[in-house]
Design an enzyme around this catalytic site. Structure first.
Site, PDB file in Angstrom:
ATOM      1  N   GLY A 193       0.827  -1.197   0.000  1.00  0.00           N
ATOM      2  CA  GLY A 193       0.000   0.000   0.000  1.00  0.00           C
ATOM      3  C   GLY A 193       0.853   1.235   0.000  1.00  0.00           C
ATOM      4  O   GLY A 193       2.076   1.190   0.179  1.00  0.00           O
ATOM      5  N   GLY A 212       0.372   8.999   2.273  1.00  0.00           N
ATOM      6  CA  GLY A 212       0.852  10.348   1.989  1.00  0.00           C
ATOM      7  C   GLY A 212       2.318  10.540   2.262  1.00  0.00           C
ATOM      8  O   GLY A 212       2.937  11.451   1.716  1.00  0.00           O
ATOM      9  N   VAL A 264       4.347   0.893   1.962  1.00  0.00           N
ATOM     10  CA  VAL A 264       4.483  -0.294   2.810  1.00  0.00           C
ATOM     11  C   VAL A 264       4.763  -1.491   1.908  1.00  0.00           C
ATOM     12  O   VAL A 264       4.075  -1.697   0.905  1.00  0.00           O
ATOM     13  CB  VAL A 264       3.209  -0.534   3.644  1.00  0.00           C
ATOM     14  CG1 VAL A 264       3.380  -1.781   4.512  1.00  0.00           C
ATOM     15  CG2 VAL A 264       2.896   0.672   4.512  1.00  0.00           C
ATOM     16  N   LYS A 315       7.555  -0.305   6.496  1.00  0.00           N
ATOM     17  CA  LYS A 315       6.979   1.006   6.204  1.00  0.00           C
ATOM     18  C   LYS A 315       8.132   1.995   6.001  1.00  0.00           C
ATOM     19  O   LYS A 315       8.892   2.276   6.927  1.00  0.00           O
ATOM     20  CB  LYS A 315       6.074   1.455   7.353  1.00  0.00           C
ATOM     21  CG  LYS A 315       5.365   2.778   7.092  1.00  0.00           C
ATOM     22  CD  LYS A 315       4.384   3.083   8.228  1.00  0.00           C
ATOM     23  CE  LYS A 315       3.608   4.355   7.963  1.00  0.00           C
ATOM     24  NZ  LYS A 315       2.644   4.646   9.051  1.00  0.00           N
ATOM     25  N   ASP A 335      -6.707   8.618  13.864  1.00  0.00           N
ATOM     26  CA  ASP A 335      -6.883   8.220  12.465  1.00  0.00           C
ATOM     27  C   ASP A 335      -7.427   6.793  12.360  1.00  0.00           C
ATOM     28  O   ASP A 335      -6.911   5.977  11.596  1.00  0.00           O
ATOM     29  CB  ASP A 335      -5.552   8.347  11.721  1.00  0.00           C
ATOM     30  CG  ASP A 335      -5.758   8.463  10.208  1.00  0.00           C
ATOM     31  OD1 ASP A 335      -6.884   8.801   9.787  1.00  0.00           O
ATOM     32  OD2 ASP A 335      -4.809   8.213   9.452  1.00  0.00           O
TER      33      ASP A 335
END
Length: 989
Positions: free
Chosen positions: A684, A687, A691, A705, A804
């Site tokens: 994925g 911003g 990853v 990451k 988040d």
């Protein structure tokens, strides 16, 4: 009928009123009654008994390891010395004598602690018909030689016999009574059991039997008593009980079977005693028992029974005990006031509503036992103003009407921060700690309260199968205790069903709970007192903490202490610790009525300082913290500047001094693991970085990451996430393995999640067929996310707001367990500093309005975001992408409209078809709407969300006006405002 007791003696049980029954009873008592065992005693027995039978007795004695038989006069072997347990001791050989000959026809050796094996030589006694070897510590299994015997009465209860029940036992077709309970037999019941067509009494409880009951069981049509409790049978309760037309006593407590209760049970119109409890799965309707007019004892406990209590119960005029506790019964209680024999009623932990019946309040005195605790009744003006003995109304009223505790308990004068109870014992001081005395004798429906110390207990249940009035809710040690602080373990409180200790007036916050246990009833010596097994469950604040807890096993023996430490959160100034016996373990070792939970002492301490102590140090602490923060900020700022922008000192040197609980990886290792960040390994992108999936040299899969070091935001996220998640550990939080900070590289290494993110699993197939997330999995995911947030908000060492929470930040492991990830925006929750004055961060569609518009940040912002995710789980639709038409702005808008239309079911993901739990789905939707309350103060805490999701507390529906989300123009303006100062971090962690 004649039924065996735990020790194999004969008990009349529950008496039939027919005259012929008493004739049969008298005849059978002459045969079996062990208090006068010799059928035809004779002084010439020694000379008339054949030599081969005397020789067989000698062999039997050797095999049993019995050393005190009088072989010169075996038929008159009556004990002359009184034993410590005369109620279960028997040392008798009975003989049947004619004019010139005697033959042994009965051997009764009970309570002698014989430690040999079952004697094969019993088969050498051709006239033997009755054998009772109960209450010993015999081992091994049933000898094959016994298959040829003509036994009619065989009791082997309370021993250490093991192995499978042999198939050749089915050859003993003359058996009318067989007791194998409280042993260690394993495996399934052999089909050959169906050959025992003359069986009237069968005890198999408290073993390790598995599998299903064989179909040949239907051949046992003469059964009158069947006990198969506390085993590990599988499958549903067999639907062939209608074959047992003569059955009077049926016990299946915690047998391992699944519900529902079969309809064939209604054919058993001769039942006087029915006990079914602790069924696995399978919701049941109330069984049809209207034809059981002889019913005296009815227990249907923890059977997942739903609906109302039938009115026809009031026609069962012989009913004495009614236990319907721990079910899902709802509605009003029928009028049982005319059932004058009905003296004991347990309706604990149901969903009963309405007024508490007048006949319970007014007409019943303390001779009656009534427990209505944990229900949803409305307050009745006839409600007694004080707590009454044998009428337990603990937490029996709905939340709207508060609890009966407010009427019969004194109000709190000030907050408490600790509590120590010596359960069942006197007040005692250990070190500098005073343990409150707890000497109330207890009863079957008792609410006790210590007004001085603001604690008490609620007890439900009595000990079955013992004489009335012999219940003992406190036990004392029977030997010298040598552990430290032995004074805490000389007594303990027992509970036959449910026992709740509650502490009131506690200051809200986090607490450490210590539960002190020691098994002081069972023994580990050469005695049948060592055969018993005790198991029970423990709940703290409604959460199951210990399942099938066995004190002796956990402590490594009897008379040894074991202290279990758990964390608990107090939100309403009350802490509850509940102990529940669920039907497992032995109930007759060393004697009947020995079972239930046992607790020696309870310690509760706050994890925070009382205000009085805090104030004395407040100014000093504030000054020290401010100085440290300023100095640390300056040093870290300088070092970080050097590390990031070309200084010789590496960033890793700085981080190494922070004592982070993570590993350190080299960039070379990371590149090798990800195949140089191959795009095929990308999981994925967000911003501030991507990853990747990686595989280390030892085969361990990792998620890498990589954040952008060029971005200040990336630097900030890296530090924030590293600092936050390295200090947090919970099953529902993603685990950080380590980091890499070589040069300008910013890399975080996480555990690999086999099923990617919730967004990927839930939305990735929105248009491509059915989702792989079935309803039980969605329910599990929702509860897991809620538990993870509960930890962050209420249970961790410091309070954290994630900021988040969204579907793409919920990762799923191999078993589809959820783990919250991406702590780059997480922030410590500072109650005195809840306004964000610089930067509002999060993701559009998940952000709470008070945070997005005014920068007001509390943990309730996460609660709002969780509500969005919960809606997505139910609907299978993304809140960000859901725009079916111009009438709906977002998923929440649709949910509110559906709620007002009274059609919440239209929200459920159609891909689920009919394969989902409607009750759980509606509950999840209502909880999601509660989380979306425009006022953050009125949103539930995450711990209460967990309780509601698990069905342990009521969900109160919130009706909101959909127009607050329906103004399209205002929504677009709000979106633009978000975009002006909000960062979307939608990456997959």
């Amino acid at each position: 009928m004649v039924a065996m007791t735990s020790s194999g003696t004969v008990s009349t049980g529950l008496i039939d009123s027919k005259p012929i029954f008493f004739i049969k009873l008298a005849l059978l008592l002459l045969v079996f009654l062990q208090l006068q065992p010799k059928i035809i005693p004779t002084v010439q027995a020694a000379t008339l008994l054949p030599k081969n039978e005397v020789d067989a007795l000698r062999e039997i004695a050797e095999e049993l390891n019995k050393k005190d038989w009088n072989f010169s006069d075996p038929c008159n072997n009556v004990p002359t010395v009184e034993t410590p347990h005369t109620d279960q001791y028997n040392d008798t050989v009975t003989c049947n004598c004619s004019a010139n000959r005697c033959n042994i026809n009965g051997i009764f050796l009970m309570g002698q602690d014989l430690d040999g094996v079952l004697p094969p030589s019993l088969a050498k006694l051709p006239y033997l018909r009755q054998v009772n070897l109960g209450q010993n510590i015999l081992n091994g299994s049933i000898p094959p030689e016994w298959a040829s015997m003509k036994l009619e009465f065989l009791v082997l209860s309370v021993n250490n016999l093991s192995g499978p029940i042999p198939a050749y036992l089915g050859n003993m077709t003359s058996l009318t009574a067989l007791a194998l309970e409280s042993n260690l037999f394993s495996g399934s019941i052999p089909p050959e059991f169906g050959n025992l067509v003359n069986l009237e009494t069968l005890f198999l409880s408290a073993n390790n039997l598995t599998g299903e009951l064989p179909a040949t069981f239907t051949n046992l049509t003469k059964l009158q008593t069947l006990r198969i409790s506390s085993n590990n049978f599988t499958g549903k309760i067999p639907d062939f009980f209608h074959k047992f037309k003569l059955l009077q006593i049926l016990e299946m407590q915690s047998s391992g079977f699944e519900g529902p209760i079969p309809s064939s049970l209604s054919a058993l119109d001769k039942l006087t005693n029915l006990r079914i409890s602790d069924l696995n799965g399978g919701v049941s309707d109330f069984p049809d028992i209207k034809n059981m007019e002889s019913m005296e004892i009815l227990m249907l406990k923890s059977c997942n029974i739903r609906g109302r209590i039938p009115e026809y119960i009031s026609t069962l005029t012989n009913l004495r005990i009614l236990d319907l506790s721990f079910n899902r019964l709802e509605g009003n209680i029928p009028n049982f006031g005319d059932l004058f024999r009905l003296s004991t009623i347990y309706l604990t932990s149901n969903k009963l509503t309405g007024l508490t019946p007048e006949w319970m309040i007014k007409e019943r005195d303390d001779r009656y036992v009534i427990d209505l605790s944990y229900n949803n009744f409305s307050k009745n003006n006839l409600q007694p103003p004080t707590c009454r003995e044998s009428l337990n109304l603990y937490r029996s009223f709905s939340i709207q009407n508060k609890s009966v505790l407010s009427d019969c308990l004194s109000p709190c004068s000030k907050d408490k921060y600790s509590l120590h109870i010596n359960c069942g014992g006197k007040q005692i001081i250990i070190g500098n700690t005073k343990y409150e005395g707890d000497e109330d004798v207890g009863s079957a429906a008792k609410l006790f309260y210590n007004n001085t110390a603001n604690w008490g207990f609620s007890n439900t249940g009595h000990f079955w199968d013992i004489q009335s009035g012999q219940d003992k809710y406190i036990t004392k040690n029977v030997s010298i205790l040598r552990m430290n602080n032995s004074g805490l373990y000389t007594t303990a409180r027992l509970a036959p069903l449910s026992l709740t200790y509650f502490a009131r007036c506690l200051a809200n916050g986090n607490y450490t709970v210590k539960l002190h246990f020691a098994e002081i009833v069972f023994r580990d010596n050469i005695s049948y007192y060592s055969v018993g097994r005790r198991m029970f469950d423990v709940y703290i604040q409604g959460k199951l903490e210990l399942k099938d807890f066995n004190i002796e096993k956990e402590a490594g023996g009897v008379d040894k202490e074991v202290i279990l430490i758990r964390k608990a959160v107090v939100n309403d100034k009350t802490l509850e610790i509940r102990f529940q016996w669920t039907g497992k373990g032995t109930t007759n070792a060393p004697r009947r009525g020995t079972y239930g939970s046992l607790i020696s002492a309870i310690s509760v301490e706050s994890d925070f300082k009382p205000p009085a102590e805090s104030k004395r140090k407040l100014y000093v602490a504030v000054g020290v913290v401010l100085v440290l923060c300023i100095v640390t900020s300056i040093i870290l700022g300088i070092l970080w500047w050097r590390g990031c922008f070309g200084g010789k000192e590496s960033r890793e040197q700085v981080l190494g001094g922070l004592d982070l609980k993570t590993g350190v990886f080299t960039f070379k290792q990371i590149k090798a693991a990800t195949n140089n960040f191959d795009s095929g390994n990308k999981l994925g992108e967000g911003g501030f970085g991507s990853v990747y999936k990686g595989v280390l040299l030892d085969g361990t899969c990792i998620a890498v990451k990589q954040l952008s070091a060029r971005s200040k935001q990336g630097n900030r996220e890296f530090l924030n996430e590293l600092g936050m998640i390295s200090a947090l550990e919970h099953p529902n939080l993603v685990k950080l393995h380590g980091r890499c900070t070589e040069g300008k590289q910013l890399v975080l290494v996480y555990e690999y999640m086999d099923n990617n993110s919730l967004a990927h699993s839930l939305f990735g197939q929105e248009k491509g067929g059915p989702s792989k997330l079935d309803w039980p999995t969605r329910q599990k995911i929702c509860v897991g996310i809620a538990k993870g947030l509960t930890f962050l908000h209420e249970e961790s060492a410091f309070k954290v707001v994630h900021r988040d929470i969204k579907a793409s930040n919920i990762l799923l492991d191999r078993d589809l367990n959820p783990k919250i990830s991406d702590f780059g925006l997480a922030k410590l929750d500072e109650e005195e500093n809840s306004h964000i004055t610089t930067r509002v961060a999060g993701t559009i569609g998940y952000m709470a309005p008070e945070y997005a518009l005014w920068g007001y940040l509390t943990d309730k912002a996460d609660v709002y975001s969780f509500g969005v995710v919960a809606l997505e789980l139910v609907t299978g639709k993304s809140n960000m992408k859901f725009h079916p038409n111009e009438n709906y702005v977002c998923l929440l808008d649709w949910a509110l409209v559906s709620q007002q239309k009274g059609n919440l079911m239209e929200l459920v993901d159609p891909r689920l078809g009919s394969e989902f739990n409607k009750e759980e789905a509606i509950r999840m939707i209502k909880i999601a709407l509660l989380c979306h309350n425009p006022s953050p103060a009125l949103r539930p805490t995450m711990s209460s969300v967990v309780s509601m999701l698990e069905g342990r507390s009521t969900v109160h529906e919130l009706i909101m006006d959909p127009s607050i989300y329906g103004d399209k123009l205002r929504f677009e303006a709000l979106r633009n405002q978000f975009n002006s100062f909000t960062t979307d971090t939608s990456s997959v962690n």
